[in-house]
Motif scaffolding. Structure first.
Motif, PDB file in Angstrom:
ATOM      1  N   TYR A  39      -0.717   1.390  -8.529  1.00  0.00           N
ATOM      2  CA  TYR A  39      -0.885   0.798  -7.206  1.00  0.00           C
ATOM      3  C   TYR A  39      -1.725  -0.463  -7.357  1.00  0.00           C
ATOM      4  N   ARG A  40      -1.571  -1.348  -6.404  1.00  0.00           N
ATOM      5  CA  ARG A  40      -2.316  -2.603  -6.428  1.00  0.00           C
ATOM      6  C   ARG A  40      -3.225  -2.665  -5.214  1.00  0.00           C
ATOM      7  N   LYS A  41      -4.073  -3.659  -5.182  1.00  0.00           N
ATOM      8  CA  LYS A  41      -5.093  -3.732  -4.139  1.00  0.00           C
ATOM      9  C   LYS A  41      -5.188  -5.138  -3.581  1.00  0.00           C
ATOM     10  N   THR A  42      -5.419  -5.226  -2.277  1.00  0.00           N
ATOM     11  CA  THR A  42      -5.761  -6.495  -1.653  1.00  0.00           C
ATOM     12  C   THR A  42      -6.994  -6.290  -0.783  1.00  0.00           C
TER      13      THR A  42
ATOM     14  N   THR B  70      -0.808 -14.730  -2.139  1.00  0.00           N
ATOM     15  CA  THR B  70      -0.552 -13.529  -2.940  1.00  0.00           C
ATOM     16  C   THR B  70       0.940 -13.294  -3.089  1.00  0.00           C
TER      17      THR B  70
ATOM     18  N   TRP C 213      -2.332 -14.166   2.554  1.00  0.00           N
ATOM     19  CA  TRP C 213      -1.291 -13.321   1.959  1.00  0.00           C
ATOM     20  C   TRP C 213      -0.157 -14.170   1.402  1.00  0.00           C
TER      21      TRP C 213
ATOM     22  N   SER D 293       2.415   1.590  -4.272  1.00  0.00           N
ATOM     23  CA  SER D 293       1.623   1.408  -3.058  1.00  0.00           C
ATOM     24  C   SER D 293       0.633   0.267  -3.229  1.00  0.00           C
ATOM     25  N   TRP D 294       0.204  -0.259  -2.107  1.00  0.00           N
ATOM     26  CA  TRP D 294      -0.855  -1.269  -2.045  1.00  0.00           C
ATOM     27  C   TRP D 294      -2.003  -0.696  -1.230  1.00  0.00           C
ATOM     28  N   GLU D 295      -3.189  -0.749  -1.789  1.00  0.00           N
ATOM     29  CA  GLU D 295      -4.377  -0.347  -1.039  1.00  0.00           C
ATOM     30  C   GLU D 295      -4.973  -1.573  -0.359  1.00  0.00           C
TER      31      GLU D 295
ATOM     32  N   ILE E 240       2.672  -7.091   3.537  1.00  0.00           N
ATOM     33  CA  ILE E 240       2.875  -6.529   2.200  1.00  0.00           C
ATOM     34  C   ILE E 240       4.269  -5.933   2.089  1.00  0.00           C
TER      35      ILE E 240
ATOM     36  N   THR F 244       5.014  -0.338  -8.960  1.00  0.00           N
ATOM     37  CA  THR F 244       3.972  -0.470  -7.942  1.00  0.00           C
ATOM     38  C   THR F 244       4.426   0.266  -6.691  1.00  0.00           C
TER      39      THR F 244
ATOM     40  N   THR G 136       1.886   1.197   2.025  1.00  0.00           N
ATOM     41  CA  THR G 136       0.550   0.631   2.198  1.00  0.00           C
ATOM     42  C   THR G 136      -0.428   1.762   2.519  1.00  0.00           C
TER      43      THR G 136
END
Length: 803
Positions: free
Chosen positions: A230-233, A250, A247, A272-274, A358, A270, A367
């Motif tokens: 998972y990735r993070k923003t 990104t 965004w 999910s995005w946190e 996202i 990937t 998300t």
């Protein structure tokens, strides 16, 4: 009726294993610390080496680097590190790696490295305490610095020795049989080891334990081991233009990454995005005043009836104070209330904005955002903002706006791990309570729930995890693998018994996930009011806040699965599906009070504890029609209220009661302490409970076709006190007497639970889905149970039951 055999719950033992080849010399106490090294790889004439490291005991987190040189295959000079701010071993996550750690980095090389190192308490050959060799697939090695050096030399390990030990632990925990989950997401995250060979071994051991999602791992290793990430923003901002513009940068980066085949592979992994971390109410102080007032007034015109003109000033300073001012005019209090509600609404809206952006950039991704548990632990964090108060978030609003696709629930209930008893409260049961709030808020919305569990011993981890599972969690994250030696704190990589706990959980999920994953938690026809208005006005007054949580515990101990309803739900008529409503909150919006009044008249059973339903959403004294004949006159002026945190482990065991209460229910007679709050009932009522001075403390009052059970004290605070919590161990024993008042309410309403065991305090959850039903149990008696019965009411007939 099915009979299940339950095995005893066992505690654990820590096991320390040391790799061969490390030499440990004779012990002698000395707090000096010297180091020297040879660089045997790379083969360069002069190696320039940075000697640095990290601490675990708080700021400063890192040691100031010392630069040194060494000729090829020659010892460097002795380097005196005695001036570093050393500390001895801590016990935050339970592992030996909570000593400081040292890194040696070859600054003039980027390739593989190999060192020979000596640690001494004097700068002489004869004073060497530890001598070792370590190699790395990068230009850096890492090793523990047990301090004082000679006293704790037995605990020394290099990074490769630690990974070898942890790999053995994972094999022992799984019985050598890897665990594979296809539906449940089991995740953790890495802190960079700067050593690809060790990272690969760590991924391998994590996969053995059932992990299928690892953040911050090397992309090529994710592909090799078929692991997702998972990735993070951190883009969670009050200004829509800021969110959109940032965004876009990104998204451009993402498009560049997935331009080639390797990038597309990463994108596919990937899942999910946190969004941000431990989110609370969005920060509004940076917004230009005119713009903020415009947003606020647009909200009022759209969401608040009777507000026709843009005239309100957003009370920015008050919303960032520790408590809202209460000794101000009604007009001012209305403005404060609506500002708090706007903050909740705008936060949910802005979270949804970045979530939608996202998903637009990467269709199909989930998300997620993590809600902190700090606010649900009373006074455990400062500056303290509780629950869904004015500076926090309305979880129901997040779900209503579908702000994210997954809500993660944080566990900071550490017991003897993390930060100890002041942050633990009722422990695993408090985590279950928080999960139940999220589940109730989500309702039928297309949002999943994740349980994020911090370092915990085997038994405690499973209690928290299964309580979360019983409330419908479909994902678990374990914060954080670390590994411990590469950074600061809170990492489970060195906690032996956590390996057992994770393996037992994931093995259970592996066996049941085809039935369990699509199943949903089934609730009884019992509700608890969660008044956001109450949280807004009572940030420093936590009696009802804790009473409500302990009330949930009591219902779960009676095998009732209640739902939480916020005021808007009640006003919208959602009470119609429930037989019982429990209220501990003092502030209730007037439209919700009107709906409750109508519901009781039509046959509902209402429970009120001291102070409940005595103020409205603007903190104005207001007693609804259903409570007018319950409390003494002018209840807000006559209530006795002691402000405290009421922490079950640190306060309730020794707190002095205001008075005592004598209770007679059916054939049961008992005495309870009145803790924190007292509000007398009307003297004309026929009472089943009286205060020590003879005044009415509890009564059953018919109202229309329904009934109201009211008590002028807080029996659940008495429930918590009588359990006699211990600071760092699970030894509390829940006494049945305070629970009897809660149980009487259920009896009056003729509530029959969907699932019931023969032993109280065993938490039961029924989940049903297309492929069958699952019963989840958590044993909060903490005693081995050899056998017990479970009665279940399901919507389908089943041919087979498996334990």
């Amino acid at each position: 009726m099915y009979k299940f055999q339950k095995l005893p719950l066992l505690f654990f033992a820590l096991l320390f294993i040391f790799a061969s080849g490390t030499q440990i010399f004779a012990q002698k106490t000395d707090t000096s610390f010297f180091i020297r090294f040879k660089v045997t790889k790379p083969s360069i004439p002069i190696a320039e080496v940075a000697v640095a490291g990290n601490r675990h005991a708080g700021s400063p987190w890192y040691f100031d680097a010392v630069n040194a040189t060494a000729a090829a295959n020659q010892w460097s000079d002795w380097i005196d590190l005695s001036g570093w701010e050393w500390h001895e071993k801590l016990d935050r996550s339970g592992g030996i790696a909570e000593y400081p750690a040292i890194t040696l980095t070859v600054k003039n090389s980027l390739g593989d490295s190999e060192f020979e190192v000596q640690l001494a308490d004097k700068p002489t050959e004869k004073s060497v305490v530890i001598s070792f060799k370590e190699q790395s697939s990068s230009n850096r090695i890492i090793f523990l610095a047990p301090f004082p050096l000679r006293k704790n030399a037995k605990d020394f390990e290099t990074a490769s020795q630690m990974i070898a030990r942890q790999t053995k632990w994972a094999a022992e925990a799984t019985g050598g049989k890897p665990i594979k989950l296809d539906k449940f997401q089991i995740s953790t995250n890495f802190w960079s080891m700067n050593n690809l060979a060790l990272e690969e071994k760590a991924i391998s051991l994590l996969k053995t334990l059932g992990f299928n999602t690892i953040a911050a791992a090397d992309d090529s290793l994710l592909e090799k081991y078929d692991v997702n990430t998972y990735r993070k923003t951190w883009i969670y901002n009050a200004d829509p233009d800021f969110v959109r513009n940032n965004w876009a940068k990104t998204a451009q980066s993402i498009n560049q990454i997935i331009y080639n085949a390797e990038g597309k592979k990463l994108a596919n992994r990937t899942k999910s995005w946190e969004i941000s971390d431990e989110i609370r109410g969005i920060y509004l102080k940076d917004i230009e005043k005119q713009k903020l007032n415009g947003w606020f007034n647009d909200y009022l015109k759209t969401n608040v009836s009777g507000v026709a003109k843009a005239a309100a000033e957003f009370p920015l300073e008050e919303l960032y104070s520790e408590n809202l001012p209460q000794d101000v005019s009604l007009e001012k209090r209305k403005n404060l209330y609506y500002a708090a509600k706007f903050g909740h609404w705008w936060s949910a809206k802005q979270l949804k904005q970045i979530s939608d952006l996202i998903i637009e950039s990467q269709p199909g991704v989930k998300t997620s955002s993590l809600l902190p548990s700090h606010g649900f632990m009373g006074n455990a964090w400062g500056p303290q903002y509780i629950g869904m108060g004015f500076a926090m978030l309305d979880i129901f609003e997040l779900a209503k706006q579908n702000s994210v696709r997954q809500i993660a629930v944080e566990d900071w209930f550490g017991l003897n791990r993390m930060y100890g008893p002041g942050y633990t409260w009722t422990g695993g049961q408090s985590f279950g309570y928080y999960n139940a709030l999220i589940r109730s808020a989500i309702g039928d919305e297309p949002i999943t729930m994740q349980g994020l569990i911090t370092p915990s011993d085997d038994k405690y981890l499973r209690l928290k995890a299964f309580s979360s599972l019983g409330q419908g969690a479909k994902s678990f994250e374990f914060w954080s693998y670390g590994p411990t030696y590469v950074s600061t704190e809170n990492y489970w990589s060195d906690l032996r018994s956590e390996y057992d706990g994770i393996a037992k959980l994931t093995r259970s999920l592996e066996k049941a996930e085809d039935v369990l994953y699509p199943a949903k938690t089934q609730s009884d026809d019992v509700a608890i009011l969660y008044s956001v208005s109450h949280d807004i006005w009572n940030n420093d007054n936590q009696a009802a806040f804790v009473e409500k949580r302990l009330l949930w515990h009591a219902l779960r101990h009676l095998q009732i699965q209640p739902n939480f309803l916020r005021e808007e739900d009640v006003a919208a008529g959602k009470l119609s599906k429930y037989k019982v409503l429990y209220i501990a909150d003092w502030n209730i919006a007037r439209n919700a009070s009107a709906a409750i009044d109508k519901w009781v008249k039509n046959g509902g059973t209402l429970y009120l504890s001291a102070g409940a339903a005595t103020r409205d959403e603007f903190n104005e004294p207001f007693v609804p029609a259903f409570a007018k004949d319950i409390w003494i006159k002018n209840p807000t002026n006559n209530i006795k209220n002691e402000k405290n945190t009421f922490n079950e482990r640190t306060v309730l065991p020794t707190i002095k009661p205001l008075t005592t209460v004598n209770v007679e229910i059916d054939t049961a007679t008992f005495e309870l302490p009145a803790i924190g709050v007292r509000l007398d009932l009307d003297a004309k009522l026929e009472a089943f409970a009286k205060f020590k001075d003879g005044k009415n403390a509890g009564a059953v009052v018919p109202y229309g076709k329904g009934n109201i059970i009211a008590v002028g004290f807080m029996p659940m605070l008495a429930y918590g006190k009588s359990a006699n919590f211990q600071p760092t161990t699970l030894e509390e024993k829940w006494q049945p007497e305070p629970r009897r008042i809660i149980e009487k309410t259920l009896e009056l309403a003729k509530v029959n639970p969907l699932i019931k065991t023969s032993i109280p305090v065993v938490e039961t959850s029924l989940l049903e889905g297309a492929n069958g039903a699952v019963i989840v149990l958590a044993n909060y008696t903490y005693q081995p149970i050899r056998s017990f019965t479970v009665d279940v009411k399901t919507s389908k007939m089943f041919k087979k039951a498996t334990s």
